[in-house]
Design an enzyme around this catalytic site. Structure first.
Site, PDB file in Angstrom:
ATOM      1  N   HIS A 145      26.560  10.116 -33.615  1.00 32.35           N
ATOM      2  CA  HIS A 145      26.076   9.901 -34.982  1.00 32.35           C
ATOM      3  C   HIS A 145      24.813  10.714 -35.261  1.00 32.35           C
ATOM      4  CE1 HIS A 145      25.087   7.920 -38.722  1.00 32.35           C
ATOM      5  NE2 HIS A 145      26.211   7.249 -38.661  1.00 32.35           N
ATOM      6  N   GLY A 170       2.832   8.756 -44.152  1.00 28.95           N
ATOM      7  CA  GLY A 170       2.675   9.085 -42.749  1.00 28.95           C
ATOM      8  C   GLY A 170       2.358  10.539 -42.454  1.00 28.95           C
ATOM      9  N   PRO A 171       2.313  10.866 -41.159  1.00 29.75           N
ATOM     10  CA  PRO A 171       1.911  12.201 -40.714  1.00 29.75           C
ATOM     11  C   PRO A 171       2.930  13.278 -41.088  1.00 29.75           C
ATOM     12  CG  PRO A 171       2.709  10.903 -38.869  1.00 29.75           C
ATOM     13  CD  PRO A 171       2.620   9.963 -40.027  1.00 29.75           C
ATOM     14  N   PRO A 183       6.450  12.002 -31.629  1.00 23.59           N
ATOM     15  CA  PRO A 183       7.007  12.742 -30.480  1.00 23.59           C
ATOM     16  C   PRO A 183       8.225  12.098 -29.831  1.00 23.59           C
ATOM     17  CG  PRO A 183       4.822  11.833 -29.989  1.00 23.59           C
ATOM     18  CD  PRO A 183       5.023  11.712 -31.456  1.00 23.59           C
ATOM     19  N   GLY A 212      10.479   9.979 -33.710  1.00 28.44           N
ATOM     20  CA  GLY A 212      11.004  10.788 -34.801  1.00 28.44           C
ATOM     21  C   GLY A 212      10.484  10.388 -36.168  1.00 28.44           C
TER      22      GLY A 212
END
Length: 481
Positions: free
Chosen positions: A83, A160-161, A166, A169
């Site tokens: 998937h 968010g960033p 890392p 995801g």
């Protein structure tokens, strides 16, 4: 008044490790008010779909608790499966079940997204009804490239960033109507057959409306894997028959189909198990699961509501909902049904061969509008219940005025949607009256009358809600209607 209830269906990128799946289960069930209805794990896809229901605040808390576990335990650098995925928690949709509007589910998505970004440092993209951009409405567009393709890119998430976590995801969080995940297994090991059929039936390739589809090999068989985005427009039965017909043209049979997660009762109405060859329908009925844990929450079928006579009794009762807005939406629903009827009496008839393509297009659009307007019957009632709740806030509460304004503006949106759809329906009714089967001219005219009633009634409700709001709120929401 129905207690507010939301469905949440988080998808996690883990379908093989029982300890992680159990930890996710524990995180959800530890939140008071959250009722876990179903967990379905697939080893080939390496993915687990959890389905739970809860009051709005508890739904956000339970989803966040599970996402924290996923961030801690799932490492996408070591993950492989059939998937597509971009996150340890890949997608989290909120779905209105009872006493909650779609707009309120959008706000839940935003609340969860902000918290995930801040506390877990995971970039969050809003999708479906919560999408901040048109190009982010479809999940496949957001997830393109998957985790590996996104790792080296600078992102522009809603929260968010700007880079993927890392190991965890990125995540898509949104609000949507009920979605049915539906797989059909073909009697072949040729993945090319499944991929070609998926291409033919999915909406993006000009196929069936409201269908996302891909082809995979699962358990040694070619599988057409689908998300049915609107079962009132395209049902599992319609999709199954479309796949069966296309497979037979290639000399391939259909072995069986399956449901992933839960399915509203109405999705199976008129589609017996023998027709769909379902291997597991009985264990996947959403309403049955909800009634098992919350017998008083939903006295009748989710999304189906009471019978027509029962609904009319509710309308005639002393409660403020359902009211005029819901009645206007129902008038539009009936108009759409009549337009569809006249179109069906026209297509395929030799006498109307010259307008066959136009009549088919009208039929498809009328059916889509019928499903949308039917949902607005319920959304209007749920939105006004929010107004009632806001007025019950103590008068000395500093946030009462703002809460009332927000509720009134939210209550104006469903009838505004009815107005837009009613105008389009009126045009369709007038067109099918001119080109359609002459024996059904009166039906087309009635459809036009009902469409006008829907427009006028819904406009009245928009104006009434906006009139009750403050001048500042009206100015802010000048685009409504």
């Amino acid at each position: 008044m129905t207690a507010p209830l939301v469905e949440c269906v988080p998808n996690f990128s883990e379908g093989r490790d029982p300890a992680t799946i159990d930890a996710l289960r524990a995180a959800i069930t530890a939140v008071p008010g959250a009722q876990l209805l179903d967990v379905q794990s697939d080893t080939a896809h390496n993915r687990s779909v959890f389905t739970f229901v809860a009051p709005p605040a508890a739904a956000v808390a339970a989803a966040f608790a599970a996402m924290r576990v996923a961030q801690q335990r799932i490492d996408l650098t070591k993950h492989a499966g059939e998937h597509p995925r971009m996150g340890a928690t890949d997608v989290v949709p909120f779905v209105p079940v009872a006493g909650v509007t779609m707009e309120e589910c959008v706000q839940l998505a935003r609340q969860l997204g902000e918290r995930v970004a801040k506390e877990l440092q995971i970039p969050v993209f809003l999708y479906a009804k919560a999408a901040s951009r048109v190009e982010r409405e479809r999940l496949p567009d957001i997830r393109k490239g998957e985790f590996e393709g996104l790792r080296g890119r600078t992102l522009e998430p809603d929260f968010g960033p700007p880079r993927v976590h890392p190991t965890a995801g990125a995540t898509a969080i949104g609000a949507r109507p009920f979605l049915v995940a539906f797989n059909v297994y073909l009697d072949t090991q040729e993945i090319a057959v499944a991929k070609e059929i998926a291409k033919q039936i999915r909406t993006s390739s000009g196929g069936l409306p409201g269908v996302q589809a891909s082809g995979f090999i699962v358990d040694g068989l070619a599988q057409v894997s689908m998300n049915l985005l609107d079962i009132d427009i395209t049902s599992p039965a319609v999709v199954f028959n479309a796949i069966k017909a296309r497979a037979e043209k290639q000399g391939v049979g259909v072995q069986y189909s399956e449901i992933v997660g839960l399915i509203p009762e109405r999705a199976l109405v008129g589609a017996a198990e023998s027709l769909l060859r379902l291997s597991n329908a009985g264990d996947h009925i959403l309403e049955t699961k909800i009634r098992a844990v919350l017998p008083a929450a939903i006295p009748s079928a989710v999304g189906a509501g009471p019978s027509l006579d029962g609904w009319i009794e509710e309308l005639a009762g002393g409660a403020p909902t359902p009211g005029g807005g819901s009645a206007a939406a129902l008038a539009g629903t009936l108009a759409a049904a009549l337009v569809a009827m006249v179109a069906r009496l026209t297509v395929g008839k030799k006498a109307y061969a010259a307008v066959d393509a136009q009549a088919r297009a009208i039929l498809a659009e009328a059916e889509q509008l019928r499903g949308e307007l039917r949902r607005l019957v319920d959304e209007d009632a749920a939105a006004y219940e929010g107004v009632s709740r806001a007025y019950k806030i103590p008068k000395d509460d500093a946030g009462r005025a703002q809460a009332i304004d927000e509720a009134l503006l939210a209550a104006a949106r469903p009838p505004a949607d009815v107005v837009k759809r009613g105008r389009r329906l009126l045009a369709l009714a007038q067109t099918i009256e001119q080109i359609g089967n002459k024996n059904a001219v009166s039906d087309a005219r009635v459809a036009g009358m009902l469409a006008r009633t829907a427009i006028d009634g819904a406009t009245e409700n928009v104006n009434a809600n906006l009139a009750a709001a403050s001048d500042q709120a009206r100015a802010k929401e000048s685009g409504v209607g």
